[in-house]
Structures are given as C-alpha cells and as structure tokens.
Scaffold this active site. Structure first.
Site, short mmCIF file in Angstrom:
data_model
loop_
_atom_site.label_atom_id
_atom_site.label_comp_id
_atom_site.label_asym_id
_atom_site.label_seq_id
_atom_site.Cartn_x
_atom_site.Cartn_y
_atom_site.Cartn_z
N GLY A 88 0.64 -1.20 0.39
CA GLY A 88 0.22 0.23 -0.18
C GLY A 88 0.59 1.53 -0.29
O GLY A 88 2.16 1.20 -0.26
N GLY A 124 7.59 8.01 6.25
CA GLY A 124 6.10 8.14 5.34
C GLY A 124 6.55 9.55 4.29
O GLY A 124 6.00 10.50 4.41
N ASP A 249 4.18 -5.23 -7.07
CA ASP A 249 3.68 -3.74 -7.03
C ASP A 249 4.12 -2.24 -7.52
O ASP A 249 3.27 -1.68 -7.25
CB ASP A 249 4.13 -3.79 -5.30
CG ASP A 249 4.70 -3.89 -5.05
OD1 ASP A 249 5.86 -4.75 -5.76
OD2 ASP A 249 6.33 -2.20 -4.38
N ASN A 250 4.70 -2.60 -8.37
CA ASN A 250 5.66 -1.88 -9.01
C ASN A 250 5.53 -2.25 -10.99
O ASN A 250 6.02 -1.24 -11.63
CB ASN A 250 7.22 -1.69 -9.06
CG ASN A 250 7.51 -0.67 -8.02
OD1 ASN A 250 7.13 -0.50 -6.69
ND2 ASN A 250 8.71 -1.22 -7.32
P1 AMP Z 1 8.75 0.85 -3.22
O1 AMP Z 1 10.33 0.70 -2.47
O2 AMP Z 1 8.80 2.61 -3.96
O3 AMP Z 1 8.50 0.15 -4.41
O4 AMP Z 1 8.03 0.78 -1.82
C1 AMP Z 1 7.68 -0.34 -1.56
C2 AMP Z 1 6.55 -0.44 -0.23
O5 AMP Z 1 7.33 0.52 1.52
C3 AMP Z 1 5.59 0.16 0.09
O6 AMP Z 1 4.54 0.54 -0.05
C4 AMP Z 1 5.80 1.51 -0.07
O7 AMP Z 1 5.21 2.69 0.26
C5 AMP Z 1 6.54 1.45 1.07
N1 AMP Z 1 7.91 2.35 1.77
C6 AMP Z 1 8.57 3.46 0.97
N2 AMP Z 1 9.65 3.67 1.70
C7 AMP Z 1 8.35 4.22 2.59
C8 AMP Z 1 8.57 4.83 3.87
N3 AMP Z 1 9.28 6.15 3.84
N4 AMP Z 1 8.03 5.39 4.69
C9 AMP Z 1 6.81 4.76 5.00
N5 AMP Z 1 6.05 3.57 3.83
C10 AMP Z 1 7.30 3.31 2.70
MG MG Z 2 6.66 0.58 -5.56
#
Ligand code: AMP
Ligand code: MG
Length: 482
Positions: A88, A124, A249-250
């Site tokens: 999410g 976040g 998820d990407n």
């Molecule tokens: P991503 O690496 O951007 O594809 O993110 C993978 C998951 O980690 C997703 O659910 C993001 O929302 C979560 N996520 C990544 N970075 C953060 C962060 N700094 N704070 C909270 N959630 C994160």
């Molecule tokens: Mg992502």
C-alpha cells in the site's frame, strides 16, 4: 490568482475497501524546486496558480484543495518473488483525478507526503535525492516516447529525514494514468474478495481499456495488459533502460513505467547489467526484463482466474494461452523498436539476426549503448569499439540491408535520428545533479533536465552530457528511494 483544480475522483468512489482516506501530513517550510508548466497546462491547472503560496501549499501536502479527496491506496505485491499481502501507499497520497485537455483521466499523487495506515516502520517521507531522480528520469522517459508516469512538481519540505544520515526532505507530485498495479488486484484476490476484483476489473477496463475490452471481460483485460507490457518493456530495451525493481506492486496496469527507485540507463552495453544494490541475484537485469514482465503477468492472471471461468482448469488454460502470447507480442515490438534504431522501414526475416549481431558486437566491445546507436547515423559508432574488427564486418551486412530498402539514405538517417537519442540521464549525471542540490545548487538538475527534454536534438553547449562516465565517475550501484 486562486488555485483551481478540476478534480473528479473516480477511484475514491470505488469505496473504502480500496484505500484509507486521509490527508497528507503538513511540512514545516515548503519551497518550490521545480514546476512542470507544460504538464500543468495539460492537466488544466494554471502553472501561475501552482507557484503561489496556495499552490505550493497543495504541492507540499500542507493544504487540501477544493475537490480533492486524499487517500492512500491499498495494494499487495511480490517483492523479488516473495509475496507480501499488504504493502500500500506508505508514503504517498492520491489527491484525486483530473480529466486532461485530451480527455484522459490522470491521477495527481503526492509522494513523500507523510505516514499512512500502510507505512509499517517507514516515516512516510522521501529525501531530496530520489525525488530529483524520479523528476529527471520520468520526464526524460516521456521525452524519449516511453510510456511513463510524469513529474508535475518537486518541493523541499524544510524538514530533515533520517536515512543513514540526516537529509533534506522533499515531496514529488506524480501524475499517472492511474496508480493501479498488478499488486492492487493481488491485494483483493489473496483475501478471496472476488467482488472487489470484479469491481476493480470494471474500473480498469472503463478507465484504461475502453477501446479494446468489453465491460466484464477479464480475459480480454489480461490480453490488453499483456500487450501494453510487451510494448513498454520493448521500449525500455531500446533505450538501454533497466527498471531495477519490477516487483508486481511496481507493475502498473495501464502500462506506464512507474516507481523510479534504483533504475538506470546502461552506459557500456552489458546484457547482464544490474545496478540495484538490493538485486543480489540479477533478477531484474537488463536482459531478464521481458521474462520478469511475463512473471508479473502470470501473477495478474492468477488474481483474475475466478472472473475468467468458474471452472478453474478452464480458467488456467485460457489465461496461460494469453500469457504465452507475450513472447510473440514482445518480439514484434522489440523488432519494431530496433529496426527503427537501425534506420530500417521495412521488415525482413533476417532483421532479428542483424540486430542481435550488433548487440553482440557491442557487448564484446563494451561499446556505449546510447552513443553506438546515435553514432550509426553520424558515422561515429565505430569509435565506440576498442577493437572494431567485428563491428566493421557487421556494418557491411547492415549497409547491404539498408541498400535493399526503397528509401533514400537521407530518410534512413532521419529515422535513426528520431529513434536514437543523443541525451539520456546518465547515472553519473543524475548523481551529480543530486550532489549539487544537496549544496543548495539546482543548476545541474535543470541543465540535465533541459538536455533530456529534447533528447533527439543535439544542441551546442551540452556535449559533455553525451559522454559516458570516466572510470572514476561511474556509478555502479543505485539505491531504492526509501
Ligand atoms: P517502493 O520501494 O517505493 O516500491 O515501496 C515499497 C513499499 O514500501 C510501499 O508499500 C511503500 O509505500 C513503502 N515505503 C517505501 N518507503 C517508505 C517510507 N519512507 N515510509 C513508509 N513507507 C514506505
Ligand atoms: Mg513501489
């Protein structure tokens, strides 16, 4: 000048099973870094209004404009092959959607905008580096003609985020056809929520595939998504682009490139190239990308099975048939991309061999991917090879093939110049833009963005941006934006 955004939020109308409704968390001292004026106009938002304190306040998540309905989307996903039932938006808020000047519905999302129920251990937030990287690279991809999410704005937050060290925080405003991913379907499928999968299927067909797929036709949706992934990944291959984290998820359902974490463009061509620090086994290496797209599509198909046929065996058989079509679709797209790069208008059976012949020479000679292809039209490709013997042999074959076209040489050169960029956001240049920005200087960020905004047009003053990195400049590892 007052800010007005013509929101119309169809995802929010799907209901609370699909998201958590909440506003972004305000930041201390928002400051605009960059605004994409042309994109704002496309979205029917006044760029001047976005530059006012009211506009910047929206872009930082400090105020919610009229008509927005901010929410964090629910999704699951396979990360490096391991299923995570709940991911999410942990650091992003969908503000809402607008219908742009071409009639296309687009999401407006803030990234780095504070904690949500999906944040788990995360803060976040995003730091400046990944925000600038996504801004530069996503806009460069758009200019290269590759489907992608876009960057509307980047703002500093005036706050510090803690990674290994304290770093300046930033928020990116991302524009996408939607933020619905394979993982969004998986989230409901794994919970046995066939009703929600059906609702999402209808939403996606109506929103992204109205022309190609009848309402309720899950198999048709699978076929259409497969076609768009084939088209997308073929374009990545043609640009020497490595996404780096092709987790489900990407993998966006509309077929845009999304989530520019540890992505990179290849300098010296190596089909096994990997940049991501966390991709230890090369799962998402350059040459594996088509296979990984198939893997993701198989996960998508699994989520759709109950909608495809009530008899599971029949559903699996039908879905498998569609997924198997990827190979052919990808090959056709890939041939189309690389034929144009070689200046060929017509298709011939031997073209695949001609293309791989060049790529093999490049791999052996560690030739620069971008400059070799660009150099084909300019007569400078040979200089990319330390020992050009096998390249010279290849050129003779290519010249003979070119002569068989019913097209003038000038037309072939023009075709190549339209498909082989001079400028890409090379990794070491992106790093330089980030390093300078950390000193408070956005000069390199704007210069690199400007060159990459018209990648097929060589302009005086930007010669250095076409150079591969010197050994000491090379960036061999990239990191996720977290
Ligand atoms: P991503 O690496 O951007 O594809 O993110 C993978 C998951 O980690 C997703 O659910 C993001 O929302 C979560 N996520 C990544 N970075 C953060 C962060 N700094 N704070 C909270 N959630 C994160
Ligand atoms: Mg992502």
């Amino acid at each position: 000048m007052t800010l007005s955004v013509p929101f119309d939020n169809s995802y929010a109308r799907l209901g609370e099973t699909f998201f958590a409704r909440l506003a972004p968390t305000p930041v201390k001292a928002p400051k605009l870094i960059a605004l994409n004026d042309a994109l704002a106009r496309e979205l029917r938002i006044s760029p001047d209004a976005l530059c006012t304190p009211e506009g910047i306040s929206m872009l930082a998540g400090n105020s919610v404009p009229e008509g927005a309905d901010p929410l964090a989307q629910a999704y699951a996903g396979h990360q490096f092959g391991n299923f995570v039932p709940q991911l999410g938006d942990g650091r992003a808020h969908l503000l809402g959607e607008v219908v742009d000047t071409t009639g296309t519905r687009r999401d407006i999302q803030l990234k780095g905008s504070g904690r949500t129920p999906f944040s788990r251990m995360g803060d976040g937030r995003a730091w400046l580096g990944p925000v600038l990287r996504e801004y530069i690279v996503s806009e460069a991809m758009h200019a290269l003609g590759i489907p992608t999410t876009r960057a509307l704005a980047a703002v500093e937050t005036g706050e510090t985020v803690t990674r290994e060290t304290p770093l300046p925080g930033a928020v990116l405003t991302r524009i996408a056809a939607s933020h619905i991913r394979v993982g969004t379907f998986q989230y409901f499928a794994v919970r046995g929520r066939t009703d929600a999968v059906r609702k999402l299927t209808d939403h996606v067909i109506g929103r992204h595939y109205r022309q190609d797929v009848q309402a309720g036709d899950a198999l048709g949706l699978l076929r259409a998504v497969t076609g768009r992934q084939a088209r997308l990944v073929a374009r990545w291959m043609g640009a020497g682009f490595i996404h780096g984290v092709m987790n489900t998820d990407n993998c966006q359902i509309a077929g845009e490139t999304i989530d520019y974490g540890p992505c990179a463009f290849i300098d010296a061509y190596d089909p096994a190239a990997v940049f991501s620090s966390i991709d230890l086994h090369g799962r998402y290496a350059y040459q594996n990308q088509p296979d990984m797209a198939v893997w993701n599509l198989a996960q998508f198909a699994t989520s759709l099975l109950p909608l495809i046929d009530t008899d599971q065996d029949r559903a699996v058989e039908a879905a498998t048939g569609v997924i198997n079509g990827f190979t052919r679709a990808f090959r056709d797209e890939w041939l189309g991309v690389f034929r144009a790069k070689l200046g060929l208008h017509r298709a011939e059976d031997a073209d695949a061999g001609l293309i791989t012949g060049l790529l093999d020479c490049m791999a052996r000679g560690q030739a620069d991917f971008t400059n070799t292809f660009r150099g084909l039209a300019e007569g400078t490709a040979r200089a990319q090879f330390a020992e050009p013997g096998d390249f010279d042999q290849w050129v003779r074959e290519w010249a003979a093939r070119g002569a068989s076209e019913q097209v003038s040489e000038a037309d072939r050169i023009a075709l190549m110049r339209r498909h082989n960029p001079a400028y890409i956001p090379r990794n070491h240049q992106v790093e330089r833009a980030i390093t300078q920005a950390l000193q408070g200087d956005y000069g390199w960020f704007f210069r690199l963005s400007e060159a990459c905004s018209a990648p097929f047009t060589e302009r005086p003053g930007y010669e250095d941006l076409t150079c591969p990195p010197k050994p000491e400049e090379a960036v061999r590892q990239t990191f996720c934006g977290t």
